[in-house]
Design a protein around this motif. Structure first.
Motif, PDB file in Angstrom:
ATOM      1  N   HIS B  23       0.864  -1.181   0.000  1.00  0.00           N
ATOM      2  CA  HIS B  23       0.000   0.000   0.000  1.00  0.00           C
ATOM      3  C   HIS B  23       0.905   1.236   0.000  1.00  0.00           C
ATOM      4  O   HIS B  23       1.690   1.428   0.923  1.00  0.00           O
ATOM      5  CB  HIS B  23      -0.866  -0.053   1.267  1.00  0.00           C
ATOM      6  CG  HIS B  23      -1.675   1.170   1.491  1.00  0.00           C
ATOM      7  ND1 HIS B  23      -2.666   1.573   0.625  1.00  0.00           N
ATOM      8  CD2 HIS B  23      -1.641   2.098   2.481  1.00  0.00           C
ATOM      9  CE1 HIS B  23      -3.206   2.694   1.075  1.00  0.00           C
ATOM     10  NE2 HIS B  23      -2.603   3.034   2.189  1.00  0.00           N
ATOM     11  N   PHE B  24       0.826   2.017  -1.073  1.00  0.00           N
ATOM     12  CA  PHE B  24       1.547   3.293  -1.122  1.00  0.00           C
ATOM     13  C   PHE B  24       0.510   4.396  -0.930  1.00  0.00           C
ATOM     14  O   PHE B  24      -0.234   4.699  -1.864  1.00  0.00           O
ATOM     15  CB  PHE B  24       2.247   3.482  -2.471  1.00  0.00           C
ATOM     16  CG  PHE B  24       3.314   2.463  -2.764  1.00  0.00           C
ATOM     17  CD1 PHE B  24       4.547   2.523  -2.139  1.00  0.00           C
ATOM     18  CD2 PHE B  24       3.084   1.454  -3.687  1.00  0.00           C
ATOM     19  CE1 PHE B  24       5.543   1.587  -2.427  1.00  0.00           C
ATOM     20  CE2 PHE B  24       4.072   0.519  -3.983  1.00  0.00           C
ATOM     21  CZ  PHE B  24       5.304   0.586  -3.347  1.00  0.00           C
ATOM     22  N   PRO B  25       0.431   4.994   0.272  1.00  0.00           N
ATOM     23  CA  PRO B  25      -0.634   5.972   0.525  1.00  0.00           C
ATOM     24  C   PRO B  25      -0.475   7.242  -0.315  1.00  0.00           C
ATOM     25  O   PRO B  25       0.643   7.638  -0.642  1.00  0.00           O
ATOM     26  CB  PRO B  25      -0.481   6.301   2.009  1.00  0.00           C
ATOM     27  CG  PRO B  25       0.543   5.382   2.556  1.00  0.00           C
ATOM     28  CD  PRO B  25       1.330   4.847   1.414  1.00  0.00           C
ATOM     29  N   GLN B  26      -1.613   7.845  -0.610  1.00  0.00           N
ATOM     30  CA  GLN B  26      -1.641   9.102  -1.362  1.00  0.00           C
ATOM     31  C   GLN B  26      -0.838  10.174  -0.622  1.00  0.00           C
ATOM     32  O   GLN B  26      -0.966  10.325   0.588  1.00  0.00           O
ATOM     33  CB  GLN B  26      -3.107   9.543  -1.506  1.00  0.00           C
ATOM     34  CG  GLN B  26      -3.315  10.744  -2.389  1.00  0.00           C
ATOM     35  CD  GLN B  26      -2.896  10.467  -3.826  1.00  0.00           C
ATOM     36  OE1 GLN B  26      -3.160   9.390  -4.336  1.00  0.00           O
ATOM     37  NE2 GLN B  26      -2.265  11.434  -4.459  1.00  0.00           N
ATOM     38  N   GLY B  27      -0.008  10.899  -1.349  1.00  0.00           N
ATOM     39  CA  GLY B  27       0.688  12.045  -0.774  1.00  0.00           C
ATOM     40  C   GLY B  27       1.889  11.713   0.085  1.00  0.00           C
ATOM     41  O   GLY B  27       2.413  12.582   0.775  1.00  0.00           O
ATOM     42  N   SER B  28       2.348  10.476   0.044  1.00  0.00           N
ATOM     43  CA  SER B  28       3.498  10.136   0.880  1.00  0.00           C
ATOM     44  C   SER B  28       4.763  10.003   0.036  1.00  0.00           C
ATOM     45  O   SER B  28       4.704   9.857  -1.176  1.00  0.00           O
ATOM     46  CB  SER B  28       3.237   8.831   1.630  1.00  0.00           C
ATOM     47  OG  SER B  28       3.052   7.789   0.706  1.00  0.00           O
ATOM     48  N   ILE B  29       5.904  10.060   0.720  1.00  0.00           N
ATOM     49  CA  ILE B  29       7.184   9.767   0.075  1.00  0.00           C
ATOM     50  C   ILE B  29       7.626   8.410   0.623  1.00  0.00           C
ATOM     51  O   ILE B  29       7.951   8.286   1.801  1.00  0.00           O
ATOM     52  CB  ILE B  29       8.238  10.850   0.377  1.00  0.00           C
ATOM     53  CG1 ILE B  29       7.741  12.222  -0.081  1.00  0.00           C
ATOM     54  CG2 ILE B  29       9.563  10.509  -0.308  1.00  0.00           C
ATOM     55  CD1 ILE B  29       8.737  13.354   0.119  1.00  0.00           C
ATOM     56  N   CYS B  30       7.583   7.396  -0.237  1.00  0.00           N
ATOM     57  CA  CYS B  30       7.825   6.031   0.217  1.00  0.00           C
ATOM     58  C   CYS B  30       9.220   5.574  -0.159  1.00  0.00           C
ATOM     59  O   CYS B  30       9.648   5.755  -1.290  1.00  0.00           O
ATOM     60  CB  CYS B  30       6.832   5.064  -0.421  1.00  0.00           C
ATOM     61  SG  CYS B  30       5.133   5.552  -0.233  1.00  0.00           S
ATOM     62  N   GLY B  31       9.902   4.957   0.781  1.00  0.00           N
ATOM     63  CA  GLY B  31      11.189   4.333   0.502  1.00  0.00           C
ATOM     64  C   GLY B  31      10.966   2.860   0.230  1.00  0.00           C
ATOM     65  O   GLY B  31      10.303   2.179   1.006  1.00  0.00           O
ATOM     66  N   LEU B  32      11.501   2.394  -0.894  1.00  0.00           N
ATOM     67  CA  LEU B  32      11.402   0.979  -1.239  1.00  0.00           C
ATOM     68  C   LEU B  32      12.800   0.403  -1.074  1.00  0.00           C
ATOM     69  O   LEU B  32      13.690   0.684  -1.876  1.00  0.00           O
ATOM     70  CB  LEU B  32      10.905   0.864  -2.685  1.00  0.00           C
ATOM     71  CG  LEU B  32      10.591  -0.509  -3.264  1.00  0.00           C
ATOM     72  CD1 LEU B  32       9.562  -1.234  -2.429  1.00  0.00           C
ATOM     73  CD2 LEU B  32      10.080  -0.352  -4.696  1.00  0.00           C
ATOM     74  N   PHE B  33      12.993  -0.350   0.013  1.00  0.00           N
ATOM     75  CA  PHE B  33      14.338  -0.770   0.397  1.00  0.00           C
ATOM     76  C   PHE B  33      14.516  -2.273   0.269  1.00  0.00           C
ATOM     77  O   PHE B  33      13.648  -3.041   0.676  1.00  0.00           O
ATOM     78  CB  PHE B  33      14.617  -0.378   1.852  1.00  0.00           C
ATOM     79  CG  PHE B  33      14.475   1.089   2.139  1.00  0.00           C
ATOM     80  CD1 PHE B  33      14.886   2.035   1.206  1.00  0.00           C
ATOM     81  CD2 PHE B  33      13.937   1.529   3.338  1.00  0.00           C
ATOM     82  CE1 PHE B  33      14.763   3.396   1.476  1.00  0.00           C
ATOM     83  CE2 PHE B  33      13.803   2.886   3.609  1.00  0.00           C
ATOM     84  CZ  PHE B  33      14.217   3.821   2.679  1.00  0.00           C
ATOM     85  N   GLY B  34      15.668  -2.672  -0.240  1.00  0.00           N
ATOM     86  CA  GLY B  34      15.971  -4.086  -0.330  1.00  0.00           C
ATOM     87  C   GLY B  34      17.240  -4.301  -1.115  1.00  0.00           C
ATOM     88  O   GLY B  34      17.672  -3.423  -1.852  1.00  0.00           O
ATOM     89  N   PRO B  35      17.854  -5.473  -0.942  1.00  0.00           N
ATOM     90  CA  PRO B  35      19.100  -5.767  -1.661  1.00  0.00           C
ATOM     91  C   PRO B  35      18.865  -5.898  -3.165  1.00  0.00           C
ATOM     92  O   PRO B  35      17.714  -5.933  -3.614  1.00  0.00           O
ATOM     93  CB  PRO B  35      19.556  -7.100  -1.067  1.00  0.00           C
ATOM     94  CG  PRO B  35      18.390  -7.666  -0.342  1.00  0.00           C
ATOM     95  CD  PRO B  35      17.461  -6.562  -0.026  1.00  0.00           C
ATOM     96  N   ASN B  36      19.963  -5.977  -3.913  1.00  0.00           N
ATOM     97  CA  ASN B  36      19.857  -6.200  -5.363  1.00  0.00           C
ATOM     98  C   ASN B  36      19.051  -7.453  -5.643  1.00  0.00           C
ATOM     99  O   ASN B  36      19.208  -8.456  -4.956  1.00  0.00           O
ATOM    100  CB  ASN B  36      21.253  -6.385  -5.971  1.00  0.00           C
ATOM    101  CG  ASN B  36      21.896  -5.059  -6.300  1.00  0.00           C
ATOM    102  OD1 ASN B  36      21.189  -4.079  -6.547  1.00  0.00           O
ATOM    103  ND2 ASN B  36      23.218  -5.014  -6.285  1.00  0.00           N
TER     104      ASN B  36
END
Lengths: 128, 234
Positions: B23-36
Protein backbone atom coordinates in the motif's frame (compact mmCIF):
# COMPACT_ATOMS: atom_id res chain seq x y z
CA UNK A 1 20.36 20.71 12.42
CA UNK A 2 21.23 17.04 12.68
CA UNK A 3 18.50 14.60 13.63
CA UNK A 4 18.76 11.39 15.60
CA UNK A 5 17.37 8.94 13.07
CA UNK A 6 16.32 6.46 15.73
CA UNK A 7 13.70 8.87 17.11
CA UNK A 8 10.64 10.30 15.36
CA UNK A 9 11.82 13.36 13.44
CA UNK A 10 8.63 15.38 13.93
CA UNK A 11 9.10 15.14 17.71
CA UNK A 12 12.67 16.39 17.41
CA UNK A 13 11.46 19.35 15.35
CA UNK A 14 8.91 20.17 18.06
CA UNK A 15 11.63 19.90 20.73
CA UNK A 16 13.86 22.29 18.79
CA UNK A 17 11.14 24.94 18.78
CA UNK A 18 10.32 24.21 22.43
CA UNK A 19 13.94 24.80 23.38
CA UNK A 20 13.96 28.03 21.40
CA UNK A 21 10.89 29.24 23.27
CA UNK A 22 12.21 28.10 26.67
CA UNK A 23 15.51 29.92 26.11
CA UNK A 24 13.45 32.95 25.05
CA UNK A 25 15.15 33.02 21.66
CA UNK A 26 11.65 32.77 20.24
CA UNK A 27 9.06 35.08 21.75
CA UNK A 28 5.32 35.41 21.32
CA UNK A 29 4.61 37.12 18.01
CA UNK A 30 7.88 36.05 16.36
CA UNK A 31 7.47 34.64 12.89
CA UNK A 32 8.94 31.18 12.26
CA UNK A 33 9.83 29.81 8.80
CA UNK A 34 7.03 28.50 6.60
CA UNK A 35 6.72 24.73 6.47
CA UNK A 36 8.28 24.67 3.01
CA UNK A 37 11.21 26.90 4.01
CA UNK A 38 11.81 24.83 7.12
CA UNK A 39 11.68 21.51 5.21
CA UNK A 40 14.32 22.83 2.82
CA UNK A 41 16.42 24.28 5.64
CA UNK A 42 16.64 21.03 7.62
CA UNK A 43 16.26 18.73 4.57
CA UNK A 44 13.31 16.82 5.90
CA UNK A 45 10.20 15.38 4.27
CA UNK A 46 7.64 18.22 3.97
CA UNK A 47 4.93 15.87 5.31
CA UNK A 48 6.96 15.37 8.49
CA UNK A 49 7.36 19.13 8.91
CA UNK A 50 3.63 19.56 8.35
CA UNK A 51 2.98 17.01 11.10
CA UNK A 52 5.30 18.85 13.51
CA UNK A 53 3.68 22.23 12.77
CA UNK A 54 0.17 20.82 13.20
CA UNK A 55 1.18 19.30 16.53
CA UNK A 56 2.77 22.59 17.67
CA UNK A 57 -0.51 24.34 16.89
CA UNK A 58 -2.40 21.77 18.95
CA UNK A 59 0.05 22.30 21.81
CA UNK A 60 -0.58 26.05 21.69
CA UNK A 61 3.05 26.80 20.84
CA UNK A 62 2.41 28.48 17.49
CA UNK A 63 -0.46 29.65 15.34
CA UNK A 64 -0.77 29.91 11.60
CA UNK A 65 -2.53 32.96 10.21
CA UNK A 66 -3.87 32.53 6.72
CA UNK A 67 -1.72 34.34 4.20
CA UNK A 68 0.61 35.74 6.86
CA UNK A 69 2.61 32.80 8.16
CA UNK A 70 3.22 30.92 11.38
CA UNK A 71 3.87 32.81 14.61
CA UNK A 72 4.96 31.89 18.12
CA UNK A 73 1.98 32.05 20.43
CA UNK A 74 3.48 30.85 23.71
CA UNK A 75 3.62 33.66 26.28
CA UNK A 76 5.51 33.71 29.59
CA UNK A 77 3.12 31.30 31.38
CA UNK A 78 3.34 28.80 28.57
CA UNK A 79 7.12 29.22 28.45
CA UNK A 80 7.47 28.37 32.14
CA UNK A 81 5.11 25.45 31.81
CA UNK A 82 7.12 24.05 28.90
CA UNK A 83 10.43 24.61 30.70
CA UNK A 84 9.13 22.75 33.75
CA UNK A 85 7.81 19.93 31.59
CA UNK A 86 11.05 19.50 29.68
CA UNK A 87 13.14 19.64 32.87
CA UNK A 88 10.91 16.98 34.45
CA UNK A 89 11.34 14.70 31.47
CA UNK A 90 15.13 15.02 31.55
CA UNK A 91 15.27 14.40 35.31
CA UNK A 92 12.97 11.40 35.09
CA UNK A 93 15.11 9.90 32.33
CA UNK A 94 18.26 10.50 34.36
CA UNK A 95 16.82 8.90 37.50
CA UNK A 96 15.46 5.87 35.73
CA UNK A 97 18.75 5.28 33.90
CA UNK A 98 20.78 5.59 37.11
CA UNK A 99 18.41 3.25 38.94
CA UNK A 100 18.64 0.75 36.11
CA UNK A 101 22.41 0.67 36.71
CA UNK A 102 21.66 -0.32 40.31
CA UNK A 103 22.45 2.99 42.08
CA UNK A 104 20.47 3.84 45.18
CA UNK A 105 18.71 7.19 45.37
CA UNK A 106 21.03 8.48 48.13
CA UNK A 107 24.09 7.64 46.05
CA UNK A 108 22.59 9.24 42.95
CA UNK A 109 22.00 12.46 44.85
CA UNK A 110 25.51 12.45 46.33
CA UNK A 111 27.07 11.80 42.93
CA UNK A 112 25.05 14.59 41.37
CA UNK A 113 26.13 17.05 44.09
CA UNK A 114 29.77 16.03 43.76
CA UNK A 115 29.59 16.43 40.00
CA UNK A 116 28.04 19.88 40.24
CA UNK A 117 30.73 20.96 42.72
CA UNK A 118 33.50 19.72 40.42
CA UNK A 119 31.97 21.54 37.49
CA UNK A 120 31.78 24.72 39.53
CA UNK A 121 35.46 24.43 40.45
CA UNK A 122 36.43 23.83 36.83
CA UNK A 123 34.50 26.88 35.78
CA UNK A 124 36.20 28.97 38.48
CA UNK A 125 39.61 27.80 37.26
CA UNK A 126 38.62 28.77 33.72
CA UNK A 127 37.69 32.21 34.91
CA UNK A 128 41.05 32.69 36.66
CA UNK B 1 -2.82 5.75 -3.95
CA UNK B 2 -1.11 2.71 -5.39
CA UNK B 3 -2.18 -0.74 -4.32
CA UNK B 4 -0.66 -4.18 -4.91
CA UNK B 5 -2.94 -7.13 -4.14
CA UNK B 6 -1.41 -10.60 -4.03
CA UNK B 7 0.89 -9.75 -6.92
CA UNK B 8 3.24 -12.39 -8.31
CA UNK B 9 5.66 -11.99 -11.17
CA UNK B 10 8.10 -14.47 -12.66
CA UNK B 11 10.84 -14.02 -15.22
CA UNK B 12 11.47 -17.54 -16.53
CA UNK B 13 12.30 -19.64 -13.50
CA UNK B 14 13.05 -16.61 -11.32
CA UNK B 15 10.30 -15.50 -8.96
CA UNK B 16 10.62 -11.71 -8.85
CA UNK B 17 7.53 -11.09 -6.71
CA UNK B 18 5.78 -13.70 -4.63
CA UNK B 19 2.20 -12.78 -3.72
CA UNK B 20 2.90 -9.28 -2.37
CA UNK B 21 0.43 -6.83 -0.88
CA UNK B 22 1.71 -3.26 -0.81
CA UNK B 23 0.00 0.00 0.00
CA UNK B 24 1.55 3.29 -1.12
CA UNK B 25 -0.63 5.97 0.52
CA UNK B 26 -1.64 9.10 -1.36
CA UNK B 27 0.69 12.04 -0.77
CA UNK B 28 3.50 10.14 0.88
CA UNK B 29 7.18 9.77 0.07
CA UNK B 30 7.82 6.03 0.22
CA UNK B 31 11.19 4.33 0.50
CA UNK B 32 11.40 0.98 -1.24
CA UNK B 33 14.34 -0.77 0.40
CA UNK B 34 15.97 -4.09 -0.33
CA UNK B 35 19.10 -5.77 -1.66
CA UNK B 36 19.86 -6.20 -5.36
CA UNK B 37 17.42 -8.57 -7.03
CA UNK B 38 14.84 -8.19 -4.26
CA UNK B 39 12.13 -7.08 -6.68
CA UNK B 40 12.31 -3.29 -6.36
CA UNK B 41 12.63 -2.55 -10.07
CA UNK B 42 9.91 -5.09 -10.86
CA UNK B 43 7.54 -3.17 -8.58
CA UNK B 44 8.39 0.06 -10.40
CA UNK B 45 7.84 -1.51 -13.80
CA UNK B 46 4.48 -2.94 -12.78
CA UNK B 47 3.35 0.51 -11.64
CA UNK B 48 4.38 2.09 -14.94
CA UNK B 49 2.58 -0.62 -16.89
CA UNK B 50 5.77 -1.71 -18.66
CA UNK B 51 5.30 -5.18 -17.16
CA UNK B 52 2.15 -7.07 -16.17
CA UNK B 53 1.62 -9.21 -13.09
CA UNK B 54 1.24 -12.96 -13.61
CA UNK B 55 -1.20 -13.07 -10.72
CA UNK B 56 -2.95 -10.50 -8.56
CA UNK B 57 -3.58 -6.87 -9.47
CA UNK B 58 -1.89 -3.50 -9.37
CA UNK B 59 -4.09 -0.43 -9.07
CA UNK B 60 -2.94 3.15 -9.67
CA UNK B 61 -5.60 5.56 -8.42
CA UNK B 62 -8.25 2.88 -8.80
CA UNK B 63 -7.41 1.74 -12.34
CA UNK B 64 -4.99 -0.52 -14.16
CA UNK B 65 -1.50 1.02 -14.62
CA UNK B 66 -1.74 0.93 -18.41
CA UNK B 67 -4.64 3.36 -18.32
CA UNK B 68 -2.80 5.69 -15.93
CA UNK B 69 0.52 6.08 -17.71
CA UNK B 70 0.13 9.84 -18.07
CA UNK B 71 -0.07 10.15 -14.27
CA UNK B 72 3.27 8.47 -13.63
CA UNK B 73 6.73 9.98 -14.05
CA UNK B 74 9.41 7.32 -13.96
CA UNK B 75 13.15 7.63 -13.52
CA UNK B 76 14.63 4.27 -14.55
CA UNK B 77 17.91 3.04 -13.15
CA UNK B 78 19.45 2.69 -16.61
CA UNK B 79 20.42 5.64 -18.80
CA UNK B 80 17.44 6.12 -21.08
CA UNK B 81 18.42 9.35 -22.80
CA UNK B 82 20.14 9.50 -26.20
CA UNK B 83 23.80 10.30 -25.57
CA UNK B 84 23.96 12.67 -28.56
CA UNK B 85 21.11 14.83 -27.28
CA UNK B 86 21.70 18.17 -25.71
CA UNK B 87 19.78 18.62 -22.50
CA UNK B 88 17.57 21.18 -24.26
CA UNK B 89 16.62 18.62 -26.92
CA UNK B 90 15.69 16.04 -24.29
CA UNK B 91 13.55 18.66 -22.56
CA UNK B 92 11.81 19.59 -25.82
CA UNK B 93 11.07 15.93 -26.48
CA UNK B 94 9.63 15.44 -22.99
CA UNK B 95 7.55 18.61 -23.16
CA UNK B 96 6.01 17.50 -26.46
CA UNK B 97 5.28 14.05 -25.09
CA UNK B 98 3.81 14.91 -21.68
CA UNK B 99 1.01 17.44 -21.27
CA UNK B 100 1.94 17.93 -17.59
CA UNK B 101 5.37 19.37 -18.52
CA UNK B 102 5.98 22.53 -16.51
CA UNK B 103 8.40 24.82 -18.34
CA UNK B 104 8.87 27.31 -15.49
CA UNK B 105 9.60 24.49 -13.08
CA UNK B 106 12.11 23.11 -15.58
CA UNK B 107 13.88 26.46 -15.78
CA UNK B 108 13.91 26.79 -12.01
CA UNK B 109 15.35 23.33 -11.44
CA UNK B 110 17.89 23.82 -14.20
CA UNK B 111 19.55 26.59 -12.21
CA UNK B 112 18.90 24.90 -8.83
CA UNK B 113 20.80 21.82 -10.04
CA UNK B 114 23.41 23.96 -11.82
CA UNK B 115 22.90 22.33 -15.19
CA UNK B 116 23.37 23.90 -18.59
CA UNK B 117 20.90 23.29 -21.45
CA UNK B 118 23.77 23.05 -23.94
CA UNK B 119 25.34 20.07 -22.17
CA UNK B 120 25.56 16.98 -24.37
CA UNK B 121 24.17 14.04 -22.40
CA UNK B 122 26.81 11.55 -23.51
CA UNK B 123 29.66 13.87 -22.61
CA UNK B 124 28.84 14.88 -19.04
CA UNK B 125 29.85 13.17 -15.80
CA UNK B 126 27.80 10.44 -14.20
CA UNK B 127 26.67 12.78 -11.45
CA UNK B 128 25.56 15.42 -13.93
CA UNK B 129 23.73 12.80 -15.98
CA UNK B 130 21.91 11.66 -12.85
CA UNK B 131 20.90 15.25 -12.18
CA UNK B 132 19.79 15.69 -15.80
CA UNK B 133 17.57 12.60 -15.57
CA UNK B 134 16.09 13.86 -12.35
CA UNK B 135 15.51 17.32 -13.81
CA UNK B 136 13.49 15.88 -16.69
CA UNK B 137 11.34 13.76 -14.38
CA UNK B 138 10.73 16.50 -11.79
CA UNK B 139 9.77 19.00 -14.48
CA UNK B 140 6.54 17.11 -14.98
CA UNK B 141 3.65 17.82 -12.67
CA UNK B 142 2.90 14.13 -12.41
CA UNK B 143 0.96 12.99 -9.34
CA UNK B 144 3.06 9.81 -9.13
CA UNK B 145 6.82 9.95 -9.17
CA UNK B 146 8.91 6.78 -9.32
CA UNK B 147 12.65 7.04 -8.79
CA UNK B 148 14.62 3.83 -9.24
CA UNK B 149 18.02 4.06 -7.51
CA UNK B 150 18.46 7.82 -8.02
CA UNK B 151 21.65 7.83 -5.90
CA UNK B 152 23.48 4.78 -7.18
CA UNK B 153 27.11 5.42 -8.09
CA UNK B 154 26.87 9.14 -7.43
CA UNK B 155 29.19 11.18 -5.22
CA UNK B 156 28.10 12.49 -1.85
CA UNK B 157 27.76 16.12 -2.84
CA UNK B 158 25.58 15.34 -5.83
CA UNK B 159 23.43 13.02 -3.70
CA UNK B 160 22.78 15.91 -1.39
CA UNK B 161 21.83 18.14 -4.31
CA UNK B 162 19.42 15.48 -5.55
CA UNK B 163 17.83 15.09 -2.13
CA UNK B 164 17.46 18.87 -1.89
CA UNK B 165 15.84 19.04 -5.31
CA UNK B 166 13.36 16.37 -4.28
CA UNK B 167 12.31 18.34 -1.20
CA UNK B 168 12.29 21.60 -3.12
CA UNK B 169 10.02 20.23 -5.80
CA UNK B 170 7.73 18.13 -3.65
CA UNK B 171 4.11 19.17 -3.49
CA UNK B 172 2.62 18.10 -0.17
CA UNK B 173 -0.52 16.06 -0.31
CA UNK B 174 -0.94 15.94 -4.06
CA UNK B 175 2.18 14.02 -4.99
CA UNK B 176 3.07 10.42 -4.19
CA UNK B 177 6.74 9.54 -4.53
CA UNK B 178 8.40 6.12 -4.46
CA UNK B 179 12.19 5.99 -4.13
CA UNK B 180 13.97 2.67 -4.41
CA UNK B 181 17.49 2.68 -3.03
CA UNK B 182 20.27 0.91 -1.18
CA UNK B 183 21.45 4.16 0.32
CA UNK B 184 18.94 4.40 3.16
CA UNK B 185 21.28 6.83 4.93
CA UNK B 186 20.58 9.32 2.18
CA UNK B 187 16.81 9.21 2.57
CA UNK B 188 16.33 8.66 6.33
CA UNK B 189 14.69 12.03 6.81
CA UNK B 190 13.19 12.15 3.33
CA UNK B 191 10.75 9.24 3.44
CA UNK B 192 7.64 9.04 5.62
CA UNK B 193 6.70 5.52 4.60
CA UNK B 194 8.91 2.47 4.15
CA UNK B 195 8.59 -0.88 2.42
CA UNK B 196 11.30 -3.49 3.02
CA UNK B 197 11.45 -6.17 0.36
CA UNK B 198 13.64 -9.24 0.07
CA UNK B 199 13.55 -12.11 -2.42
CA UNK B 200 10.22 -11.02 -3.79
CA UNK B 201 8.49 -10.86 -0.43
CA UNK B 202 7.53 -7.88 1.70
CA UNK B 203 9.29 -8.12 5.06
CA UNK B 204 7.88 -4.95 6.60
CA UNK B 205 5.87 -1.88 5.59
CA UNK B 206 4.91 0.94 7.90
CA UNK B 207 4.95 4.64 8.63
CA UNK B 208 8.60 5.69 9.16
CA UNK B 209 7.91 7.76 12.28
CA UNK B 210 5.77 5.00 13.80
CA UNK B 211 8.64 2.56 13.28
CA UNK B 212 11.11 4.87 15.02
CA UNK B 213 8.69 5.37 17.89
CA UNK B 214 8.02 1.64 18.28
CA UNK B 215 11.59 0.39 17.87
CA UNK B 216 13.87 3.30 18.86
CA UNK B 217 15.89 2.48 15.78
CA UNK B 218 16.88 4.27 12.63
CA UNK B 219 15.68 2.92 9.29
CA UNK B 220 19.21 1.69 8.57
CA UNK B 221 19.21 -0.28 11.82
CA UNK B 222 15.74 -1.65 11.14
CA UNK B 223 16.82 -2.72 7.67
CA UNK B 224 19.80 -4.60 9.07
CA UNK B 225 17.57 -6.39 11.53
CA UNK B 226 14.85 -7.19 9.02
CA UNK B 227 17.35 -8.61 6.54
CA UNK B 228 19.66 -10.24 9.07
CA UNK B 229 19.00 -13.70 7.74
CA UNK B 230 18.90 -12.58 4.14
CA UNK B 231 21.58 -11.83 1.59
CA UNK B 232 24.88 -10.19 2.49
CA UNK B 233 24.12 -7.17 0.28
CA UNK B 234 22.87 -5.01 3.15
Amino acid sequence: MKFDNSQPIYMQIIDEFKKGIIRAELKAGDKIPSQREYAQMVKVNPNTVQRAYREMENLGMVETLRGQGTFVRAGEDKRQEMAQEMANTIIEQFISQMRSLGYEDRTILAMLEKHLEDLEEDEEVDRV
Amino acid sequence: MIEFRQVSKRFGSVVALDGVDIHFPQGSICGLFGPNGAGKSTIMKLITGINYPDQGEVMVRGAAPKAQRQLVAYLPEVDHLYPWWKLAQAARFMSAFYPDWDESRYKGLLSFLQLDEQMVIGKISKGQRAKAKLLLVLSRRAPYLLLDEPFSGIDLLTREEIANALIEGYREGEQTMIISTHEIDEVESLVDRVVFIEQGRIQLQDDAEQLRLKRNQSLVEIMKEVFRNGSQQV
